[in-house]
Design an enzyme around this catalytic site. Structure first.
Site, PDB file in Angstrom:
ATOM      1  N   LYS A 111       0.840  -1.208   0.000  1.00  0.00           N
ATOM      2  CA  LYS A 111       0.000   0.000   0.000  1.00  0.00           C
ATOM      3  C   LYS A 111       0.870   1.251   0.000  1.00  0.00           C
ATOM      4  CE  LYS A 111      -1.538   1.537   4.160  1.00  0.00           C
ATOM      5  NZ  LYS A 111      -1.288   2.957   4.451  1.00  0.00           N
ATOM      6  N   ASN A 112       1.882   1.251   0.869  1.00  0.00           N
ATOM      7  CA  ASN A 112       2.677   2.468   1.042  1.00  0.00           C
ATOM      8  C   ASN A 112       3.571   2.782  -0.152  1.00  0.00           C
ATOM      9  OD1 ASN A 112       1.452   2.872   3.436  1.00  0.00           O
ATOM     10  ND2 ASN A 112       3.229   2.395   4.729  1.00  0.00           N
ATOM     11  N   CYS A 156      -4.755   8.133  10.142  1.00  0.00           N
ATOM     12  CA  CYS A 156      -4.723   7.412  11.422  1.00  0.00           C
ATOM     13  C   CYS A 156      -4.510   8.377  12.587  1.00  0.00           C
ATOM     14  CB  CYS A 156      -3.568   6.425  11.435  1.00  0.00           C
ATOM     15  SG  CYS A 156      -3.900   4.908  10.564  1.00  0.00           S
ATOM     16  N   ARG A 168       1.268  13.985  13.998  1.00  0.00           N
ATOM     17  CA  ARG A 168       1.701  13.776  12.617  1.00  0.00           C
ATOM     18  C   ARG A 168       1.692  15.060  11.788  1.00  0.00           C
ATOM     19  NH1 ARG A 168      -0.389   8.020  10.431  1.00  0.00           N
ATOM     20  NH2 ARG A 168       1.566   8.116   9.340  1.00  0.00           N
ATOM     21  N   ASP A 180       5.329   0.134  12.059  1.00  0.00           N
ATOM     22  CA  ASP A 180       4.084  -0.463  11.555  1.00  0.00           C
ATOM     23  C   ASP A 180       3.916  -1.926  11.962  1.00  0.00           C
ATOM     24  OD1 ASP A 180       3.286   1.895  10.435  1.00  0.00           O
ATOM     25  OD2 ASP A 180       3.756   1.361   8.375  1.00  0.00           O
ATOM     26  N   ARG A 203      -8.381  -0.369   5.173  1.00  0.00           N
ATOM     27  CA  ARG A 203      -7.531   0.660   4.567  1.00  0.00           C
ATOM     28  C   ARG A 203      -6.186   0.073   4.159  1.00  0.00           C
ATOM     29  NH1 ARG A 203      -6.007   4.809   8.314  1.00  0.00           N
ATOM     30  NH2 ARG A 203      -4.683   5.218   6.547  1.00  0.00           N
TER      31      ARG A 203
HETATM   32  C1  UD1 Z   1       4.806   6.537   6.561  1.00  0.00           C
HETATM   33  C2  UD1 Z   1       3.915   5.341   6.401  1.00  0.00           C
HETATM   34  C3  UD1 Z   1       3.469   4.819   7.762  1.00  0.00           C
HETATM   35  C4  UD1 Z   1       4.682   4.569   8.652  1.00  0.00           C
HETATM   36  C5  UD1 Z   1       5.590   5.781   8.699  1.00  0.00           C
HETATM   37  C6  UD1 Z   1       6.887   5.509   9.438  1.00  0.00           C
HETATM   38  C7  UD1 Z   1       2.810   5.758   4.310  1.00  0.00           C
HETATM   39  C8  UD1 Z   1       1.538   6.088   3.608  1.00  0.00           C
HETATM   40  N1  UD1 Z   1       2.761   5.715   5.623  1.00  0.00           N
HETATM   41  O1  UD1 Z   1       4.020   7.541   7.189  1.00  0.00           O
HETATM   42  O2  UD1 Z   1       2.737   3.615   7.557  1.00  0.00           O
HETATM   43  O3  UD1 Z   1       4.230   4.273   9.951  1.00  0.00           O
HETATM   44  O4  UD1 Z   1       5.928   6.198   7.374  1.00  0.00           O
HETATM   45  O5  UD1 Z   1       7.539   4.422   8.915  1.00  0.00           O
HETATM   46  O6  UD1 Z   1       3.824   5.504   3.690  1.00  0.00           O
HETATM   47  N2  UD1 Z   1       6.987  14.223  11.019  1.00  0.00           N
HETATM   48  C9  UD1 Z   1       7.120  15.561  11.362  1.00  0.00           C
HETATM   49  N3  UD1 Z   1       6.944  16.494  10.377  1.00  0.00           N
HETATM   50  C10 UD1 Z   1       6.672  16.163   9.093  1.00  0.00           C
HETATM   51  C11 UD1 Z   1       6.551  14.801   8.745  1.00  0.00           C
HETATM   52  C12 UD1 Z   1       6.722  13.850   9.730  1.00  0.00           C
HETATM   53  O7  UD1 Z   1       7.371  15.879  12.514  1.00  0.00           O
HETATM   54  O8  UD1 Z   1       6.530  17.066   8.258  1.00  0.00           O
HETATM   55  C13 UD1 Z   1       7.146  13.203  12.055  1.00  0.00           C
HETATM   56  C14 UD1 Z   1       5.892  12.365  12.260  1.00  0.00           C
HETATM   57  O9  UD1 Z   1       4.980  13.012  13.120  1.00  0.00           O
HETATM   58  C15 UD1 Z   1       6.464  11.104  12.835  1.00  0.00           C
HETATM   59  C16 UD1 Z   1       7.813  10.970  12.134  1.00  0.00           C
HETATM   60  O10 UD1 Z   1       8.117  12.272  11.640  1.00  0.00           O
HETATM   61  O11 UD1 Z   1       6.688  11.266  14.228  1.00  0.00           O
HETATM   62  C17 UD1 Z   1       7.826   9.989  10.981  1.00  0.00           C
HETATM   63  O12 UD1 Z   1       6.765  10.274  10.108  1.00  0.00           O
HETATM   64  P1  UD1 Z   1       6.839   9.933   8.576  1.00  0.00           P
HETATM   65  O13 UD1 Z   1       8.038   9.071   8.313  1.00  0.00           O
HETATM   66  O14 UD1 Z   1       6.701  11.160   7.786  1.00  0.00           O
HETATM   67  O15 UD1 Z   1       5.540   9.031   8.373  1.00  0.00           O
HETATM   68  P2  UD1 Z   1       4.500   9.061   7.195  1.00  0.00           P
HETATM   69  O16 UD1 Z   1       5.185   9.348   5.900  1.00  0.00           O
HETATM   70  O17 UD1 Z   1       3.327   9.858   7.584  1.00  0.00           O
END
Ligand code: UD1
Length: 422
Positions: free
Chosen positions: A22-23, A121, A126, A309, A402
């Site tokens: 999915k990701n 989620c 986030r 995850d 999802r």
């Molecule tokens: C993706 C995955 C999710 C997985 C996560 C971490 C998808 C659709 N989802 O989520 O399943 O759990 O990677 O492996 O691919 N953060 C900030 N600022 C930002 C962006 C992120 O502070 O602008 C923080 C987030 O709150 C979190 C951490 O960075 O604490 C990691 O988040 P991130 O790697 O961006 O996760 P996603 O891309 O949302």
């Protein structure tokens, strides 16, 4: 609202095929915005999130068709005068946080993007501050107004950017945007998740010039134009890990096929440390029955370390281990919502903000009604249900839909007693 009823106590046996990630698929769907014409993706899982992404693309003018796990997206040529041409609407974006990934491609291709702030989620706040910082570094003007990100730039400019924190989505958004920027972009402290590598491979097929994906520095030489391409999405390593735990927790023998164990090294290491025999081939993993298993500690962290995850699912396994396991979540700030539900099934867990102590006890789980709170939490409750005595009813399983393709069908084929009720 659908619920899943799991009658515990069946040892699962057999082989099960992993679906596409999915990701990975979601990001490629958004990458299609970077080039007009027909993009073809194979091995796309049939999931609610894929449907949400498709709807968003349709609202942005693309044509989408989906049949037998092959998804075709035809990206339309857009006239500059078209109203809402580059708008990711709230109703479509709120259902799925990954929708923010249309920001980079829209901005790079259209010169402007209006994208709703995301939902998704409920695992912590986030934020998307790093995505926005990245777009600004590429020369875009970015503003937040009335719940929307408004970004524009005539043409993005290559830059050097150091991510303050490792972010999967932030890395992907910036990588996509930089493909059409003028000059070179160097991204440091990027995420190394295999899905980012898969996205990079797709972009390269489209004509992008990217190197270094899979390491902590990615280089992108901007090009003038990209073309559509065809690609097969990699296997879903998180689904693979979940199914392997299904075998382990049910004291069964399960072969998970179609996913390279190489994508899950830290996870497989921990399953083995707990005392399970896991045999690996290039493209499969088999877990063997174990009467009892040991508690082990895990700390989640960006790839290649233990994936966040799979934290909830691993915790379900640890509730039945011999001994005490300390589970530390470092990626998200609020990812223990499954704990109280596992406790309803009889688990002995003390959660703090980012650490949970699981006092494992073989045979401690008994069926009860529980509530799924997010995607991976739902999976952990289904896994716990497989091992619990009696029936576990997992409510609100739309979260599961999802991210897991045909989970109940796959588990049923392995011998689980599981059904869905409205
Ligand atoms: C993706 C995955 C999710 C997985 C996560 C971490 C998808 C659709 N989802 O989520 O399943 O759990 O990677 O492996 O691919 N953060 C900030 N600022 C930002 C962006 C992120 O502070 O602008 C923080 C987030 O709150 C979190 C951490 O960075 O604490 C990691 O988040 P991130 O790697 O961006 O996760 P996603 O891309 O949302």
């Amino acid at each position: 609202m659908d619920k899943m009823i799991v009658s515990g106590g069946q040892a699962l046996r057999g082989e099960v095929q992993v679906s596409g990630a999915k990701n990975s698929a979601l990001k490629m769907l958004f990458a299609s915005l970077l080039a007009e014409g027909e993009h073809v993706f194979h091995n796309v899982p049939n999931l609610a999130d894929v449907e949400s992404a498709s709807k968003l693309l349709e609202a942005l003018g693309s044509k989408v068709s989906f049949s037998k796990n092959t998804l075709r997206v035809t990206t339309a040529q857009r006239k500059a005068t078209e109203k809402n041409a580059a708008k990711g609407d709230y109703e479509l974006v709120r259902k799925m946080r990954a929708s923010i990934l249309c920001l980079g491609p829209l901005l790079a291709k259209q010169g402007e993007a209006i994208v709703s702030l995301p939902g998704g989620c409920a695992i912590g706040s986030r934020p998307i501050d790093l995505h926005l910082e990245a777009m600004k570094a590429l020369g875009a003007e970015v503003e937040l107004r009335e719940g929307y990100v408004h970004a524009h730039a005539k043409r993005l400019r290559g830059t050097s950017f150091l991510f303050e924190k490792v972010t999967v989505g932030g890395t992907e958004n910036m990588m996509m945007a930089a493909t059409l920027a003028e000059g070179e972009t160097v991204l440091e402290n990027v995420a190394k998740e295999p899905e980012i590598g898969d996205l990079a491979e797709y972009l390269i097929k489209m004509g992008a010039r990217i190197s270094g994906h899979g390491t902590s520095v990615i280089r992108i030489q901007g090009v003038e134009k990209l073309r559509p391409a065809e690609h097969t999405v990699i296997a879903d390593r998180i689904e693979a890990g979940t199914l392997l735990i299904a075998g382990a927790i049910s004291k069964g023998e399960v072969t998970v096929k179609g996913c390279s164990p190489h994508l899950l090294e830290a996870f497989v290491g921990k399953i083995r440390e707990a005392g399970f025999r896991v045999d690996l081939t290039e493209n499969s993993m088999t877990v063997f029955p174990q009467k009892s298993w040991k508690a082990v500690d895990i700390t989640t962290a960006p790839h290649p370390l233990f994936p966040t995850d799979l934290q909830a699912q691993f915790m379900a396994l640890m509730t039945l281990a011999e001994g005490t396991s300390v589970i530390t979540e470092t990626v998200f700030e609020n990812r223990f919502m499954h704990v109280t539900e596992l406790m309803r099934l009889g688990a002995d867990i003390t959660p703090k903000t980012q650490v949970a102590v699981v006092r494992g006890k073989p045979g401690c789980l008994t069926g009860a009604p529980v509530m799924a709170t997010d995607l991976r939490a739902s999976a952990s409750l289904v896994l716990a249900g497989l091992a619990a005595q009696g029936d576990t009813t997992v409510n609100r399983i739309y979260h599961l839909d999802r991210g897991y393709e045909k989970l109940e069908e796959k588990l049923s084929l392995l011998g689980a007693k599981i059904c869905r009720r409205a």
